[in-house]
Design an enzyme around this catalytic site. Structure first.
Site, PDB file in Angstrom:
ATOM      1  N   LEU A  65      10.959 -51.110  43.627  1.00  0.00           N
ATOM      2  CA  LEU A  65      11.095 -50.679  45.021  1.00  0.00           C
ATOM      3  C   LEU A  65      12.574 -50.506  45.375  1.00  0.00           C
ATOM      4  CD1 LEU A  65       8.384 -53.172  46.307  1.00  0.00           C
ATOM      5  CD2 LEU A  65       8.122 -50.694  46.012  1.00  0.00           C
ATOM      6  N   PRO A  66      12.858 -49.831  46.508  1.00  0.00           N
ATOM      7  CA  PRO A  66      14.271 -49.505  46.789  1.00  0.00           C
ATOM      8  C   PRO A  66      15.201 -50.711  46.994  1.00  0.00           C
ATOM      9  CG  PRO A  66      12.799 -48.094  48.076  1.00  0.00           C
ATOM     10  CD  PRO A  66      11.940 -49.147  47.420  1.00  0.00           C
ATOM     11  N   THR A  96      16.399 -53.366  42.022  1.00  0.00           N
ATOM     12  CA  THR A  96      17.735 -53.964  42.165  1.00  0.00           C
ATOM     13  C   THR A  96      17.873 -54.401  43.614  1.00  0.00           C
ATOM     14  OG1 THR A  96      18.668 -52.512  40.489  1.00  0.00           O
ATOM     15  CG2 THR A  96      20.222 -53.568  41.996  1.00  0.00           C
ATOM     16  N   LYS A 171      23.100 -58.144  36.792  1.00  0.00           N
ATOM     17  CA  LYS A 171      23.126 -56.699  37.060  1.00  0.00           C
ATOM     18  C   LYS A 171      24.313 -56.321  37.966  1.00  0.00           C
ATOM     19  CE  LYS A 171      21.374 -52.584  38.386  1.00  0.00           C
ATOM     20  NZ  LYS A 171      21.165 -51.429  37.594  1.00  0.00           N
ATOM     21  N   LYS A 246      25.567 -48.836  46.363  1.00  0.00           N
ATOM     22  CA  LYS A 246      24.551 -49.842  46.709  1.00  0.00           C
ATOM     23  C   LYS A 246      24.803 -51.133  45.914  1.00  0.00           C
ATOM     24  CE  LYS A 246      19.785 -51.136  45.887  1.00  0.00           C
ATOM     25  NZ  LYS A 246      18.504 -50.869  45.259  1.00  0.00           N
TER      26      LYS A 246
HETATM   27  P1  NAD Z   1      13.020 -44.250  44.400  1.00  0.00           P
HETATM   28  O1  NAD Z   1      13.457 -44.185  45.811  1.00  0.00           O
HETATM   29  O2  NAD Z   1      12.911 -42.995  43.599  1.00  0.00           O
HETATM   30  O3  NAD Z   1      11.581 -44.993  44.319  1.00  0.00           O
HETATM   31  C1  NAD Z   1      11.180 -46.057  45.122  1.00  0.00           C
HETATM   32  C2  NAD Z   1       9.707 -45.850  45.443  1.00  0.00           C
HETATM   33  O4  NAD Z   1       9.214 -47.002  46.122  1.00  0.00           O
HETATM   34  C3  NAD Z   1       9.451 -44.652  46.360  1.00  0.00           C
HETATM   35  O5  NAD Z   1       8.544 -43.760  45.721  1.00  0.00           O
HETATM   36  C4  NAD Z   1       8.838 -45.287  47.630  1.00  0.00           C
HETATM   37  O6  NAD Z   1       7.853 -44.480  48.230  1.00  0.00           O
HETATM   38  C5  NAD Z   1       8.241 -46.547  47.045  1.00  0.00           C
HETATM   39  N1  NAD Z   1       7.982 -47.607  48.018  1.00  0.00           N
HETATM   40  C6  NAD Z   1       8.779 -48.092  49.011  1.00  0.00           C
HETATM   41  N2  NAD Z   1       8.167 -49.102  49.660  1.00  0.00           N
HETATM   42  C7  NAD Z   1       6.952 -49.270  49.051  1.00  0.00           C
HETATM   43  C8  NAD Z   1       5.863 -50.163  49.269  1.00  0.00           C
HETATM   44  N3  NAD Z   1       5.880 -51.084  50.223  1.00  0.00           N
HETATM   45  N4  NAD Z   1       4.783 -50.051  48.462  1.00  0.00           N
HETATM   46  C9  NAD Z   1       4.740 -49.126  47.482  1.00  0.00           C
HETATM   47  N5  NAD Z   1       5.746 -48.239  47.232  1.00  0.00           N
HETATM   48  C10 NAD Z   1       6.829 -48.322  48.029  1.00  0.00           C
HETATM   49  O7  NAD Z   1      14.008 -45.284  43.691  1.00  0.00           O
HETATM   50  P2  NAD Z   1      14.295 -45.439  42.115  1.00  0.00           P
HETATM   51  O8  NAD Z   1      15.431 -44.559  41.721  1.00  0.00           O
HETATM   52  O9  NAD Z   1      13.016 -45.379  41.361  1.00  0.00           O
HETATM   53  O10 NAD Z   1      14.885 -46.931  42.099  1.00  0.00           O
HETATM   54  C11 NAD Z   1      14.047 -48.071  42.244  1.00  0.00           C
HETATM   55  C12 NAD Z   1      14.906 -49.314  42.061  1.00  0.00           C
HETATM   56  O11 NAD Z   1      15.525 -49.285  40.769  1.00  0.00           O
HETATM   57  C13 NAD Z   1      16.053 -49.437  43.074  1.00  0.00           C
HETATM   58  O12 NAD Z   1      16.181 -50.781  43.443  1.00  0.00           O
HETATM   59  C14 NAD Z   1      17.267 -48.937  42.298  1.00  0.00           C
HETATM   60  O13 NAD Z   1      18.480 -49.503  42.771  1.00  0.00           O
HETATM   61  C15 NAD Z   1      16.936 -49.417  40.899  1.00  0.00           C
HETATM   62  N6  NAD Z   1      17.570 -48.651  39.814  1.00  0.00           N
HETATM   63  C16 NAD Z   1      17.584 -47.280  39.845  1.00  0.00           C
HETATM   64  C17 NAD Z   1      18.195 -46.585  38.800  1.00  0.00           C
HETATM   65  C18 NAD Z   1      18.230 -45.065  38.796  1.00  0.00           C
HETATM   66  O14 NAD Z   1      18.981 -44.484  37.985  1.00  0.00           O
HETATM   67  N7  NAD Z   1      17.443 -44.381  39.629  1.00  0.00           N
HETATM   68  C19 NAD Z   1      18.773 -47.274  37.718  1.00  0.00           C
HETATM   69  C20 NAD Z   1      18.715 -48.672  37.707  1.00  0.00           C
HETATM   70  C21 NAD Z   1      18.104 -49.346  38.762  1.00  0.00           C
END
Ligand code: NAD
Length: 296
Positions: A65-66, A96, A171, A246
């Protein structure tokens, strides 16, 4: 094979859920976005209509999740995981988030009789898709051992970082170091160029001298020396500057709480905040080179 509930099917969670399904797990996939659920179901997951539906009968719950508030609500709200999953289910949060929230959610899980770990990842969408993520895991050793088979499917390196929240701590400390070393690398290349060296010549020297670091040799922010680096495609990510910001904000907040001095981490946060303020947060984080060069 077991029943897995996967919550959060975004850029990272979507492909991670699909990899669990491909390995034979029965994955019930839920996201607030119906499109994301549809996509996961087309790739082998089962559609779930709510968190309660997804976690019903699950042996494990994985969330991606975000940020902290989303994780707290997904686990602790009345319609969330704690109220609807069996306490036999292992809980894995790979988002994260801030160290405090991670520790609060895991403590609440433990109080209710669940085993839970924080397991944030390093590696972007390509690693999530390829199943080559690095996981940094905080939690009891027994919970870590239960989590490992799931994490092994989604990643290639899985580390136990110690107590609850330590995965998040590893991290953000790592990413703070990465940001600082990236900015330092940009400053060094810019200085060398202004003094008359071309980027390749400075790279050849510094990459075999004491200035060598990952930001230089694997991800050089000056175009040319490392062909696969985002600097060669006008800084398209990669790992976006906004995502780095972030993580730097999480690091600064944790550093204040822990009374750990991080003067360069604070400077790094300020520089990435300038990138965001100038509308360049979607550039790769190595695009901070443009800021240093005065090109933004
Ligand atoms: P994203 O915004 O693409 O995906 C998050 C998803 O969570 C969205 O589809 C949203 O609709 C869903 N969501 C939010 N609240 C929800 C709930 N209550 N129930 C169900 N679904 C819900 O984000 P992402 O890029 O996939 O990143 C996710 C996490 O991973 C973040 O914490 C980010 O910091 C971390 N991260 C991302 C990357 C990257 O390169 N994208 C790399 C390492 C870590």
């Amino acid at each position: 094979m077991s029943k897995v509930a996967f919550l959060g099917l975004g850029n990272m969670g979507g492909p991670m859920a699909v990899n669990l399904a491909k390995s034979g797990h029965d994955v019930a996939a839920f996201d607030l976005s119906p499109d994301a659920v549809e996509k996961a179901s087309n790739a082998g997951c089962r559609k779930a209509s709510s968190i309660a539906d997804a976690v019903s009968g699950a042996d494990a719950v994985v969330s991606m999740l975000p940020a902290g508030p989303h994780v707290k609500s997904a686990y602790m709200a009345d319609n969330g995981v704690f109220a609807n999953a069996s306490t036999a289910a292992l809980l894995i949060d790979s988002s994260t988030i801030d160290v405090d929230s991670a520790r609060q959610v895991i403590a609440a899980a433990t109080d209710r009789g669940f085993a839970m770990v924080d397991a944030p990842v390093s590696g972007g969408v390509a690693a999530a898709t390829g199943g080559t993520l690095t996981f940094m895991v905080g939690g009891e050793a027994s919970a870590f051992e239960r989590a490992r088979p799931y994490l092994d499917v989604m990643g290639k390196n899985v580390f136990h970082a110690g107590a609850p929240g330590n995965g998040q701590a590893a991290k953000i400390a790592n990413n703070m170091l990465l940001a600082i070393s990236m900015i330092g690398t940009c400053e060094a290349f810019n200085l060398a160029e202004r003094l008359g060296l071309d980027a390749q010549t400075f790279f050849d020297i510094s990459s075999t001298a004491s200035g060598q670091c990952w930001s230089m040799t694997s991800y050089c922010p000056a175009p040319g020396p490392v062909p696969s680096a985002p600097s060669n495609r006008d800084y398209q990510p990669g790992f976006a500057a906004g995502m780095m910001l972030k993580d730097l904000r999480l690091a600064q907040s944790a550093a204040r709480d822990a009374k750990a001095p991080t003067p360069l981490g604070a400077q790094a946060e300020a520089l990435y905040a300038l990138m965001e303020a100038s509308g360049h947060d979607r550039l790769d984080f190595s695009g901070v080179m443009k800021l240093i060069r005065g090109d933004l």
